[in-house]
Write a protein that holds these residues in place. Structure first.
Motif, PDB file in Angstrom:
ATOM      1  N   ASP A  49      70.516  35.800   6.948  1.00 29.21           N
ATOM      2  CA  ASP A  49      71.116  36.860   7.760  1.00 29.21           C
ATOM      3  C   ASP A  49      71.573  38.034   6.897  1.00 29.21           C
ATOM      4  OD1 ASP A  49      70.952  35.596  10.291  1.00 29.21           O
ATOM      5  OD2 ASP A  49      72.526  34.230   9.647  1.00 29.21           O
ATOM      6  N   GLY A  81      77.277  42.639   6.606  1.00 31.59           N
ATOM      7  CA  GLY A  81      77.756  43.898   7.152  1.00 31.59           C
ATOM      8  C   GLY A  81      79.226  43.806   7.473  1.00 31.59           C
ATOM      9  N   GLU A 107      83.853  37.100  18.117  1.00 27.91           N
ATOM     10  CA  GLU A 107      82.667  36.696  17.358  1.00 27.91           C
ATOM     11  C   GLU A 107      82.791  35.244  16.866  1.00 27.91           C
ATOM     12  OE1 GLU A 107      80.129  38.785  17.027  1.00 27.91           O
ATOM     13  OE2 GLU A 107      78.856  37.573  15.736  1.00 27.91           O
ATOM     14  N   VAL A 115      78.878  33.907  10.826  1.00 28.19           N
ATOM     15  CA  VAL A 115      77.979  34.968  10.384  1.00 28.19           C
ATOM     16  C   VAL A 115      78.657  35.718   9.244  1.00 28.19           C
ATOM     17  CG1 VAL A 115      76.738  35.264  12.556  1.00 28.19           C
ATOM     18  CG2 VAL A 115      78.852  36.526  12.177  1.00 28.19           C
ATOM     19  N   PRO A 116      77.844  36.336   8.368  1.00 30.06           N
ATOM     20  CA  PRO A 116      78.458  37.012   7.216  1.00 30.06           C
ATOM     21  C   PRO A 116      79.437  38.112   7.620  1.00 30.06           C
ATOM     22  CG  PRO A 116      76.044  36.911   6.986  1.00 30.06           C
ATOM     23  CD  PRO A 116      76.373  36.400   8.356  1.00 30.06           C
ATOM     24  N   GLN A 117      79.153  38.782   8.733  1.00 27.87           N
ATOM     25  CA  GLN A 117      79.963  39.948   9.112  1.00 27.87           C
ATOM     26  C   GLN A 117      81.420  39.582   9.373  1.00 27.87           C
ATOM     27  OE1 GLN A 117      76.952  39.241  10.190  1.00 27.87           O
ATOM     28  NE2 GLN A 117      75.662  41.060  10.185  1.00 27.87           N
ATOM     29  N   THR A 118      81.656  38.388   9.889  1.00 30.40           N
ATOM     30  CA  THR A 118      83.023  38.049  10.295  1.00 30.40           C
ATOM     31  C   THR A 118      83.506  36.743   9.670  1.00 30.40           C
ATOM     32  OG1 THR A 118      82.123  37.026  12.303  1.00 30.40           O
ATOM     33  CG2 THR A 118      82.905  39.284  12.503  1.00 30.40           C
ATOM     34  N   GLN A 135      74.128  35.265  20.390  1.00 31.18           N
ATOM     35  CA  GLN A 135      75.567  35.426  20.287  1.00 31.18           C
ATOM     36  C   GLN A 135      76.161  35.773  21.643  1.00 31.18           C
ATOM     37  OE1 GLN A 135      76.780  34.182  17.948  1.00 31.18           O
ATOM     38  NE2 GLN A 135      78.776  35.022  17.470  1.00 31.18           N
ATOM     39  N   VAL A 166      70.744  32.393  16.106  1.00 32.46           N
ATOM     40  CA  VAL A 166      71.620  33.276  15.339  1.00 32.46           C
ATOM     41  C   VAL A 166      72.318  32.531  14.208  1.00 32.46           C
ATOM     42  CG1 VAL A 166      71.942  34.961  17.179  1.00 32.46           C
ATOM     43  CG2 VAL A 166      73.471  32.987  17.024  1.00 32.46           C
ATOM     44  N   GLY A 167      73.051  33.299  13.418  1.00 30.71           N
ATOM     45  CA  GLY A 167      73.575  32.801  12.157  1.00 30.71           C
ATOM     46  C   GLY A 167      74.906  32.091  12.240  1.00 30.71           C
ATOM     47  N   ARG A 178      73.600  26.968  13.040  1.00 35.45           N
ATOM     48  CA  ARG A 178      72.880  28.236  12.947  1.00 35.45           C
ATOM     49  C   ARG A 178      71.386  28.001  12.697  1.00 35.45           C
ATOM     50  NH1 ARG A 178      75.531  28.676   7.532  1.00 35.45           N
ATOM     51  NH2 ARG A 178      76.962  30.208   8.420  1.00 35.45           N
ATOM     52  N   HIS A 179      70.582  28.792  13.353  1.00 32.01           N
ATOM     53  CA  HIS A 179      69.131  28.769  13.153  1.00 32.01           C
ATOM     54  C   HIS A 179      68.575  27.344  13.183  1.00 32.01           C
ATOM     55  CE1 HIS A 179      69.184  33.029  12.284  1.00 32.01           C
ATOM     56  NE2 HIS A 179      70.020  32.875  11.276  1.00 32.01           N
TER      57      HIS A 179
END
Lengths: 219, 421
Positions: free
Chosen positions: A187, A190, B161, B261-264, B316, B347-348, B383-384
């Motif tokens: 992934d 961000g 999220e 997920v990396p974002q959160t 998501q 999704v991740g 995930r995935h």
């Protein structure tokens, strides 16, 4: 908070997420299948192919401009040196995702309409319902209240100005004209707002574009 | 019995009271115990300022008393949940509200409790002490109130999220309690993840577990494990063997588990958190306990009998790219049919998937066959990855929910309707 930086050595790169056009009216909220094909226009795939090649989808997503190349549109190349498998964007890593219609690792489970919405509005297909969107204003016309955007440097703010039909053709090509390739791409990273504060109208303009001529243009 | 949901003030942490919602004034609510074959009558009184329900998570009972969003109980209203516990249902269940869009809020405010069903022919020696561990977490503001950020703030969006996690971990409403054990003793732990979003990767320092049951009751044989991953709404039963010396102690820990997920992803996600202390008494070791090698037979649901495969694509907050609509039926199937559900997570981050009303058997995860049979009503789909299960729609027609059990995801519409006719 986060700087949007396009790596200079990639300055000419343009990424095209292929998109898929769905026949908006018929794709149907009634169809439970996210992959229901709606547009069976046989010319769509060939037109979309030309658009995908000419718009540089392969520059980032694999294969440069050669649909015969190994890894064509299959996303970040797992055989490349690690430092070439992502684009640094500020402190984050963006990885070109697999645009082939593989169900698990590509776009196979996304509808052509979701891919259309990704190219037209920059909305992440995995975060956005498969619906027709009629507004760019959060909370209106099915535009999400809290939009989550594709990571830079994906140039959707430019591509969204292509005509509807061209975006649908690209989606048709990706879903129906490319063979699925299994290539799991990690992934992208961000900020926690999924780039919302970077993709404001002040920074990337509006769609549709303002009327011609603006103060910086002339007839 | 009567269960009354009402606002209350409780000292959840030392020195400060918090405005909560509670069943009968306690968090967790009272533990309900029944035997297979029992007729259960629960009078529910909703004294909350908003609609609520009680969902009997995992129980195989009629749809009209499942406590789903189809059957809200208005503020000030009452409802009698009456059902008979089926034979073979013995296991560890739980109850919680399931109103439209508000489950996460009401459960985080304190509305959850355990529901234990016992079998007359339980294979474990009755001398084994039993411990119930209802796990939850919460987050507080400086004034002692719960921290519920405004939903469109960045903090609120991160909660949406990830699901709302708290930094204070509770066991049966207590922070890092101490559990007593005698050296040589074997304890049977029933563990319930009642957290809205936190997934527990549980390990007990210096000990392994004998894993004997999942959501829907005992396995055929115990399985030795060094740790347990308990996603939201899942339950396990574990045998803890008191191999420690008299006077020693061990710690039940929540090990890091990256479901984000990396974002959160939270900055402190990789922290190990202590859940409780297991304190050995000074007594000399107890006499060894003989544990059964066989627990009970589990009838096999035969996937070859499946008449359909239901594809559920998780992204998501969405299932098959749609948000929940109570006016829509997403899956329709005949009573008594056997079907396979294929849950694909694109999704991740992980999504724990819950089907109401019917216990199922996991067939495989990413194509790897499940090593042994067990009854499940909630299965984590990492995930995935892809999980397949087989289910038979026995006994009860009607409309049933299926959804992600990260409560924020459920509330934002990551849910669908199965209609059995």
């Amino acid at each position: 908070m986060t700087r949007r930086s396009r790596p200079s050595r990639r300055a000419t790169l343009r990424i095209t997420l292929a998109v898929i056009a769905a026949a908006l009216a018929t794709v149907a909220a009634t169809s439970g299948r996210p992959d229901a094909p709606a547009d069976q226009d046989p010319g769509a795939v060939l037109r979309g192919r030309v658009l995908a090649i000419s718009h540089g989808c392969g520059d980032c997503h694999g294969g440069i401009a050669n649909p015969a190349a190994e890894g064509w549109l299959a996303g970040a190349n797992p055989k490349a040196p690690p430092e070439l498998q992502f684009f640094p964007v500020g402190p984050f890593k963006t990885r070109a995702r697999n645009l082939t219609p593989d169900n698990e690792t590509g776009l196979g489970r996304f509808s052509e309409r979701q891919i259309f919405n990704a190219l037209r509005f920059g909305l992440r297909p995995g975060e956005t319902p498969d619906v027709e969107i009629t507004s760019s204003t959060p909370g209106q016309g099915n535009f999400p209240m809290n939009p989550k955007y594709l990571a830079p440097p994906m140039p959707w703010p430019s591509f969204r100005h292509m005509p509807d039909q061209e975006l649908r053709d690209i989606a048709a090509y990706l879903k129906r004209g490319v063979k699925p390739v299994r290539n799991p791409v990690p992934d992208s990273e961000g900020p926690p707002d999924f780039w919302a504060s970077e993709y404001t109208p002040e920074k990337v303009g509006t769609w549709p574009a303002p009327a011609f001529p603006t103060a910086r243009e002339t007839r | 019995m009567t269960l009354t949901a009402a606002p209350a003030q409780l000292p959840l942490r030392p020195g400060s009271a918090t405005d909560v919602f509670a069943y009968n004034g306690s968090i967790p609510g009272p533990t309900i115990e029944a035997h297979e074959g029992d007729r259960v009558i629960i009078h529910f009184r909703n004294e909350l300022p908003e609609p609520s329900t009680i969902h009997w998570h995992g129980l195989h009972i009629p749809a009209t008393i499942d406590g789903s969003p189809f059957h809200p109980v208005a503020p000030g209203g009452q409802f009698d949940y009456v059902f008979t516990v089926k034979p073979g249902a013995a296991g560890t269940y739980w109850y919680h509200p399931h109103p439209h869009n508000r489950s996460g809020y009401q459960i985080a405010k304190g509305l959850y409790g355990a529901f234990i069903i016992r079998a007359d022919d339980d294979p474990l020696p009755p001398s084994i002490p039993e411990k119930l561990l209802v796990l939850s977490d919460n987050r507080f503001l400086a004034d002692g109130s719960f921290d519920f950020p405004e939903s469109h703030s960045l903090h609120g969006r991160i909660d949406t999220e990830n699901g709302r996690e708290g930094d204070v971990l509770f066991v049966n409403g207590e922070v890092e309690p101490t559990l007593a054990i005698r050296s040589g003793e074997v304890q049977r732990w029933r563990v319930i993840n009642a957290s809205g979003a936190r997934v527990y990767r549980l390990a007990l320092t210096g000990h392994s577990f004998l894993h004997i049951a999942n959501d829907g009751g005992l396995f055929e044989r115990p399985v030795e494990v060094s740790e347990i991953l308990l996603a939201n709404a899942e339950r396990v039963e574990l045998l803890v063997r008191g191999t420690g010396a008299p006077g020693s102690r061990a710690t039940l820990q929540a090990q890091p588990y990256d479901r984000y997920v990396p974002q959160t992803r939270p900055a402190d996600w990789s922290r190990t958190r202590d859940v409780l202390t297991l304190q050995y008494s000074a007594e000399a070791p107890a006499a060894p306990v003989i544990l059964p090698e066989v627990l009970r037979p589990i009838p096999r649901l035969d996937p070859a009998l499946a008449t359909d495969t239901r594809l559920m694509v998780l992204t998501q907050g969405l299932i098959n790219a749609r948000s929940m609509d109570l006016g829509r039926v997403d899956v329709s199937a005949p009573l008594g049919a056997t079907e396979i559900w294929q849950i694909e997570n694109l999704v991740g981050m992980d999504h724990p998937f819950h089907l109401h009303g019917f216990q199922f058997q996991v067939l495989d995860r990413n194509g790897v066959a499940e090593p042994f049979r067990s009854w499940k009503d909630t299965v984590n789909v990492p995930r995935h990855s892809t999980v397949r299960f087989v289910v038979r729609y026995d006994d009860y027609p009607g409309k049933w929910m299926f959804h992600c059990h990260i409560l924020d995801h459920e509330d934002m519409g990551m849910m669908g309707v199965l209609e059995i006719t």
